[in-house]
Design a protein around this motif. Sequence first.
Motif, mmCIF file in Angstrom:
data_model
loop_
_atom_site.group_PDB
_atom_site.id
_atom_site.type_symbol
_atom_site.label_atom_id
_atom_site.label_comp_id
_atom_site.label_asym_id
_atom_site.label_seq_id
_atom_site.Cartn_x
_atom_site.Cartn_y
_atom_site.Cartn_z
ATOM 1 N N GLU A 1 67.713 -23.909 83.900
ATOM 2 C CA GLU A 1 67.643 -24.845 85.027
ATOM 3 C C GLU A 1 69.030 -25.018 85.621
ATOM 4 O O GLU A 1 70.043 -24.942 84.909
ATOM 5 C CB GLU A 1 67.117 -26.216 84.574
ATOM 6 N N ASP A 2 69.095 -25.266 86.930
ATOM 7 C CA ASP A 2 70.373 -25.483 87.600
ATOM 8 C C ASP A 2 70.342 -26.720 88.485
ATOM 9 O O ASP A 2 71.286 -26.994 89.210
ATOM 10 C CB ASP A 2 70.738 -24.253 88.442
ATOM 11 N N ALA A 3 69.252 -27.469 88.419
ATOM 12 C CA ALA A 3 69.098 -28.633 89.288
ATOM 13 C C ALA A 3 70.050 -29.749 88.869
ATOM 14 O O ALA A 3 70.305 -29.935 87.678
ATOM 15 C CB ALA A 3 67.664 -29.136 89.238
ATOM 16 N N PRO A 4 70.588 -30.492 89.819
ATOM 17 C CA PRO A 4 71.457 -31.627 89.481
ATOM 18 C C PRO A 4 70.637 -32.863 89.093
ATOM 19 O O PRO A 4 70.873 -33.972 89.567
ATOM 20 C CB PRO A 4 72.245 -31.851 90.778
ATOM 21 N N LYS A 5 69.657 -32.651 88.235
ATOM 22 C CA LYS A 5 68.782 -33.722 87.758
ATOM 23 C C LYS A 5 68.026 -33.190 86.549
ATOM 24 O O LYS A 5 68.020 -31.979 86.279
ATOM 25 C CB LYS A 5 67.785 -34.157 88.837
ATOM 26 N N ALA A 6 67.371 -34.069 85.811
ATOM 27 C CA ALA A 6 66.539 -33.646 84.690
ATOM 28 C C ALA A 6 65.301 -32.939 85.240
ATOM 29 O O ALA A 6 64.630 -33.437 86.149
ATOM 30 C CB ALA A 6 66.145 -34.845 83.850
ATOM 31 N N ARG A 7 65.004 -31.779 84.661
ATOM 32 C CA ARG A 7 63.848 -30.996 85.097
ATOM 33 C C ARG A 7 63.423 -30.081 83.962
ATOM 34 O O ARG A 7 64.259 -29.507 83.264
ATOM 35 C CB ARG A 7 64.195 -30.171 86.339
ATOM 36 N N SER A 8 62.102 -29.943 83.762
ATOM 37 C CA SER A 8 61.563 -29.051 82.742
ATOM 38 C C SER A 8 60.471 -28.201 83.369
ATOM 39 O O SER A 8 59.691 -28.684 84.199
ATOM 40 C CB SER A 8 60.980 -29.845 81.564
ATOM 41 N N THR A 9 60.405 -26.930 82.938
ATOM 42 C CA THR A 9 59.436 -25.989 83.496
ATOM 43 C C THR A 9 58.792 -25.193 82.368
ATOM 44 O O THR A 9 59.484 -24.755 81.450
ATOM 45 C CB THR A 9 60.115 -25.016 84.478
ATOM 46 N N ILE A 10 57.486 -25.020 82.429
ATOM 47 C CA ILE A 10 56.790 -24.090 81.541
ATOM 48 C C ILE A 10 56.194 -22.987 82.405
ATOM 49 O O ILE A 10 55.833 -23.209 83.561
ATOM 50 C CB ILE A 10 55.707 -24.776 80.691
ATOM 51 N N THR A 11 56.116 -21.793 81.843
ATOM 52 C CA THR A 11 55.754 -20.621 82.629
ATOM 53 C C THR A 11 54.408 -20.051 82.199
ATOM 54 O O THR A 11 53.793 -20.498 81.230
ATOM 55 C CB THR A 11 56.831 -19.532 82.470
#
Length: 790
Positions: free
Chosen positions: A59-69
């Motif tokens: 992740e590179d977002a300037p915030k908390a973020r989670s991703t499943i694929t």
Amino acid sequence: MQSSVKHNPKLRLSLVALACQVMCLSASAAYAQTDAAPAKPAEVIITGKKLGMGLMVTEDAPKARSTITAEELEKQRPTGNAYEALEMLPAVNSYNQDATGLFGGGLTLRGFNSDQIGATINGVPVNDSGNFAIYPQEYVDQENTCSQFVTQGSTDADSPQVGATGGNFGINTCNPEDKQRVRLMQTIGQLSMKKSFARYDTGLLSDKRTKAFISFSHAEADKWKGKGGAKRDHIDAGLNYDWDRFNYVHATVLYNEAMNNNINNLTLAEINKNGYYYDYADTFKGHLTPVKGTAQTETTQSPAYYKLGVNPFKNAIASATAKFRLTDNLDLKVLPYLWYGFGNGGVQQRAQSEKAFYNTATGARDGLVDLNGDGDTLDTVLVANASVTKTYRPGVTSSLLWTVDNHEILGGFWYERARHEQTGPMLALSNDGERADEYLQIGKILRPDGKFAQSRDQLTISTAYQFFLQDTVSFMEDKLKINVGVRNPQVKREFTNFGDENNSYKPYALTKKYNEILPQLGARYRLTNDDQFFASMAKNVKAPPNFAFANSGNIKVANGVATFVGDVKQESSWNTDIGYRHQDSKFIATVTAFWVDFKDRQATAFDPVTQVSSYNNVGRVKNSGLEFELGNMPVNGWAFYGSLGFNNSKIQDNMQLGGNVFLPTAGKEMINTPRRKAGLSVEYQDGAFWARLKARATGKQQTSMVNDEQAPGYTTFGIDGGYTFANYGILKRPKLTFNLSNITDKQYRNASSTTVKNTLAIPGVTTAVDTQRYYLGAPRFASVTLSIDL
């Protein structure tokens, strides 16, 4: 769209029949049993493919973020829903009503309930336009889902929401394939569970720009307790037209039709008295024998007859994302959509007095109807009745992205108009509990004036829009990235109550506008190529649900004019994240600290037994916590993912019950907010074979606002595995997958309502009590899936 819905089921059935025939052939060719259970998208899992086994991405977002694929999604049971797919994340507390996922469930995110989280599918908002609820089992087939993401605290600047104080949850469907393909999948499992899935991809057509897919599925399963089950028919379709990577139109249509028997959510007293497997009644108690001149008084059945505890629903989502490059540094994106939904839920029973029908002319409930045909109107008769909702919701989001120097400036506009019609028709019940139509549309009971009898008759027009502007600036050769944004969601609720068999008021109308300026600020700083810090702060709001405008204690009507009792305020929150990420070629690790400051926090719910919606203003609530995630690149075939979350939730105020009476809630924990949550996945892969063990631990949860009832903590385990066979003739990528959930047969519970104030009387404060009902954990469940491509 309606005509396609009428014709497609026939085509779906023929394709499913073809799928079943080919499944049998592929099973014998691969020396496997036909006990199939799905696999998902079209990828062969290869050791070392992705970090975190699809549970984490860089992740590179300037915030908390989670991703499943898709890599993670294709390992899960194909009937699973979007909540279940997120269950391993440290911020997510999710639970289903059954092991298949077909019956739905609940979710909290850092203590936010699902109706406080903005949900989108391909950018289309799917929260209910009235109460902001999410129904995860309805939206899309998991086989067609390529990713799901969560932004835990800061709602994205361009997110089309007026009801999200707790961040975003989103689903992105898979694009059509570049090569022509037919994919067939068959799942079978315990409780007569089965799912048939067929998808056809055209591949790139002769113009080398166009490709499309269409898929059909049918799933069904029996309930894990009591009689009844779930049936779901689903159609997904997509069309991509790409001039190049900067100019394209991607369109999707998602259609779902489901019929579920409810699983009885028990109270703690019912569990203690009747046991874990207590459910709805197997038989209908019948009617009293009609006798002219004598009053027969029928009462609702408890527990209700299982055939009357149903949730029939149809919904469709049509959208198209069009992107155009206007200049070398200016892009336009337009996303029009239409959301349609129709159905009902709860328990379809009501004891209706024959002399209490609504009089449209006077507003009184004194109309006379002989319901049981005995020649008098002295009786109270059981009828089929439930809350029916019909929503028609078009909208559009448009934005411009301007790249200049070190700036990416995003600006745009979102608009939608949701027509939310809520009625409560009544139908006659036979002596064995049958009615003419489970959707409650055929054979409706009439009032003396010929109009339909209704337990509610309301219309809400919600016109929502927002402008948004965001600037993402890069400094120091992208070592430092700063994100500054603002959005101003606005919604006008035009509520009309037409009068009904429940309402003591004459018809009234009430209009209320809600709006807010919502700033957000985020930053990401790279210490090295592998290490970065990030931080964000954002303000979010949620407008009150539309049922707060109904006769539910929030409204008074004088001389035909409706006003609020007090003020029904919108909920607001400030969300702050500070975190650290390490992301190299071997593993990913993320640590995030968060703080949430609520004001006028709403607690809303719908009780399926009483069919009453409730709205409470809890006041100020503060949440804070830590979240950890770790995933690795496989080493000698072994891969690990671990998550750990800590959450401290505190209500700041005593809740006012009325007058000078306050409930002692200050210092208490919010409902459904476990202090600790952990997840662990251990996977081994050797060539075409893979297997993994999953464990998920959830801490104790409070189930009332004064914390006088709790749900104990619990840990569950699951095993997934699969084998991909060699191609055999025309059969490509035959794959067998198995899923085993709740290995230890753990019994556990999660609260179904976040509005329960107190379950015990409080001396000197109140003798009134609320009742909490629970989603009960489903027992051990096994399923197998066979997937092939042609």
